[in-house]
Design a protein around this motif. Structure first.
Motif, PDB file in Angstrom:
ATOM      1  N   PRO A 116       0.819  -1.208   0.000  1.00 14.85           N
ATOM      2  CA  PRO A 116       0.000   0.000   0.000  1.00 14.85           C
ATOM      3  C   PRO A 116       0.859   1.268   0.000  1.00 14.85           C
ATOM      4  N   ALA A 117       0.243   2.356  -0.418  1.00  7.60           N
ATOM      5  CA  ALA A 117       0.940   3.638  -0.534  1.00  7.60           C
ATOM      6  C   ALA A 117       1.650   4.068   0.757  1.00  7.60           C
ATOM      7  N   PRO A 118       1.014   3.978   1.937  1.00  8.76           N
ATOM      8  CA  PRO A 118       1.734   4.423   3.149  1.00  8.76           C
ATOM      9  C   PRO A 118       3.026   3.652   3.400  1.00  8.76           C
ATOM     10  N   ILE A 119       3.032   2.356   3.112  1.00  9.29           N
ATOM     11  CA  ILE A 119       4.255   1.556   3.290  1.00  9.29           C
ATOM     12  C   ILE A 119       5.346   2.090   2.365  1.00  9.29           C
ATOM     13  N   ASN A 120       4.965   2.476   1.148  1.00  7.79           N
ATOM     14  CA  ASN A 120       5.943   3.030   0.210  1.00  7.79           C
ATOM     15  C   ASN A 120       6.476   4.370   0.684  1.00  7.79           C
ATOM     16  N   VAL A 121       5.641   5.189   1.300  1.00  8.45           N
ATOM     17  CA  VAL A 121       6.122   6.455   1.852  1.00  8.45           C
ATOM     18  C   VAL A 121       7.151   6.178   2.940  1.00  8.45           C
ATOM     19  N   TYR A 122       6.821   5.261   3.845  1.00  3.24           N
ATOM     20  CA  TYR A 122       7.755   4.931   4.939  1.00  3.24           C
ATOM     21  C   TYR A 122       9.067   4.373   4.384  1.00  3.24           C
ATOM     22  N   TRP A 123       8.968   3.477   3.393  1.00  4.43           N
ATOM     23  CA  TRP A 123      10.156   2.876   2.813  1.00  4.43           C
ATOM     24  C   TRP A 123      10.990   3.928   2.089  1.00  4.43           C
ATOM     25  N   GLY A 124      10.327   4.830   1.375  1.00  8.49           N
ATOM     26  CA  GLY A 124      11.032   5.915   0.708  1.00  8.49           C
ATOM     27  C   GLY A 124      11.747   6.820   1.699  1.00  8.49           C
ATOM     28  N   LEU A 125      11.071   7.164   2.794  1.00  9.94           N
ATOM     29  CA  LEU A 125      11.689   8.019   3.813  1.00  9.94           C
ATOM     30  C   LEU A 125      12.852   7.310   4.507  1.00  9.94           C
ATOM     31  N   PHE A 126      12.706   6.013   4.755  1.00  9.79           N
ATOM     32  CA  PHE A 126      13.804   5.244   5.346  1.00  9.79           C
ATOM     33  C   PHE A 126      15.030   5.287   4.429  1.00  9.79           C
ATOM     34  N   ASN A 127      14.819   5.081   3.128  1.00 15.30           N
ATOM     35  CA  ASN A 127      15.919   5.141   2.166  1.00 15.30           C
ATOM     36  C   ASN A 127      16.554   6.526   2.147  1.00 15.30           C
ATOM     37  N   LEU A 128      15.745   7.573   2.253  1.00 13.75           N
ATOM     38  CA  LEU A 128      16.252   8.934   2.283  1.00 13.75           C
ATOM     39  C   LEU A 128      17.139   9.170   3.507  1.00 13.75           C
ATOM     40  N   ILE A 129      16.696   8.713   4.659  1.00 14.05           N
ATOM     41  CA  ILE A 129      17.463   8.887   5.894  1.00 14.05           C
ATOM     42  C   ILE A 129      18.788   8.129   5.824  1.00 14.05           C
ATOM     43  N   VAL A 130      18.731   6.872   5.400  1.00 15.57           N
ATOM     44  CA  VAL A 130      19.959   6.075   5.287  1.00 15.57           C
ATOM     45  C   VAL A 130      20.896   6.694   4.252  1.00 15.57           C
ATOM     46  N   GLY A 131      20.338   7.131   3.124  1.00 15.20           N
ATOM     47  CA  GLY A 131      21.149   7.772   2.092  1.00 15.20           C
ATOM     48  C   GLY A 131      21.823   9.033   2.602  1.00 15.20           C
ATOM     49  N   TYR A 132      21.089   9.826   3.373  1.00 19.24           N
ATOM     50  CA  TYR A 132      21.670  11.050   3.923  1.00 19.24           C
ATOM     51  C   TYR A 132      22.795  10.732   4.909  1.00 19.24           C
ATOM     52  N   ILE A 133      22.575   9.751   5.771  1.00 17.18           N
ATOM     53  CA  ILE A 133      23.618   9.362   6.735  1.00 17.18           C
ATOM     54  C   ILE A 133      24.868   8.892   5.985  1.00 17.18           C
ATOM     55  N   LEU A 134      24.680   8.066   4.960  1.00 17.60           N
ATOM     56  CA  LEU A 134      25.826   7.586   4.190  1.00 17.60           C
ATOM     57  C   LEU A 134      26.500   8.716   3.416  1.00 17.60           C
ATOM     58  N   LEU A 135      25.720   9.698   2.993  1.00 16.82           N
ATOM     59  CA  LEU A 135      26.278  10.877   2.329  1.00 16.82           C
ATOM     60  C   LEU A 135      27.238  11.605   3.263  1.00 16.82           C
ATOM     61  N   ARG A 136      26.843  11.727   4.516  1.00 16.75           N
ATOM     62  CA  ARG A 136      27.700  12.376   5.508  1.00 16.75           C
ATOM     63  C   ARG A 136      28.925  11.533   5.840  1.00 16.75           C
ATOM     64  N   VAL A 137      28.707  10.219   6.003  1.00 17.31           N
ATOM     65  CA  VAL A 137      29.823   9.315   6.299  1.00 17.31           C
ATOM     66  C   VAL A 137      30.823   9.324   5.149  1.00 17.31           C
ATOM     67  N   GLY A 138      30.302   9.381   3.915  1.00 18.75           N
ATOM     68  CA  GLY A 138      31.167   9.381   2.737  1.00 18.75           C
ATOM     69  C   GLY A 138      31.854  10.703   2.479  1.00 18.75           C
TER      70      GLY A 138
END
Length: 102
Positions: free
Chosen positions: A46-68
Motif C-alpha cells: 500500500p501507498a503508506p508503506i511506500n512512503v515509509y520505505w522511501g523516507l527510510f531510504n532517504l534517511i539512510v542515504g543522507y547518513i551515508l552521504l555524511r559518512v562518505g
C-alpha cells in the motif's frame, strides 16, 4: 579519503535513488512493490508503506552521504555517488519494468 568513504558514497547513491520510486508512488497513493510485498519485491504494498520505505531510504542515504564526506572539494566522492545512483536506477528499471499495469 579512506576506502570506506567511497563505499559509503556508492551506497548513499543507491539508497537515494531508491527513495524516488517508493516516495513518488506512496505520496501519489499508488501501490508499488516493497520488500514487505507478498511475494517480497513482486507484490504490491500500500501507498503508506511506500512512503515509509522511501523516507527510510532517504534517511539512510543522507547518513551515508555524511559518512562518505561527499562535497564539491572531493570530486571523486561525487563521481562515486553518481555511479551508485546510476547502478541502482538501472537495476530498478529492470526490476520494475513489468510490475505495474500499462
Amino acid at each position: 579519503m579512506k576506502w570506506y568513504h567511497y563505499i559509503a558514497c556508492f551506497f548513499a547513491g543507491m539508497f537515494l535513488a531508491n527513495t524516488v520510486p517508493h516516495f513518488i508512488h506512496g505520496v501519489s497513493g499508488d501501490p508499488f512493490p516493497t520488500p514487505w510485498s507478498n511475494p517480497p519485491g513482486k507484490g504490491l504494498s500500500p501507498a503508506p508503506i511506500n512512503v515509509y520505505w522511501g523516507l527510510f531510504n532517504l534517511i539512510v542515504g543522507y547518513i551515508l552521504l555524511r559518512v562518505g564526506k561527499v562535497s564539491n572539494q572531493r570530486v571523486a566522492s561525487i563521481i562515486v555517488l553518481f555511479i551508485g545512483i546510476i547502478v541502482m536506477s538501472v537495476m530498478l528499471g529492470f526490476t520494475f519494468q513489468n510490475k505495474m499495469p500499462h
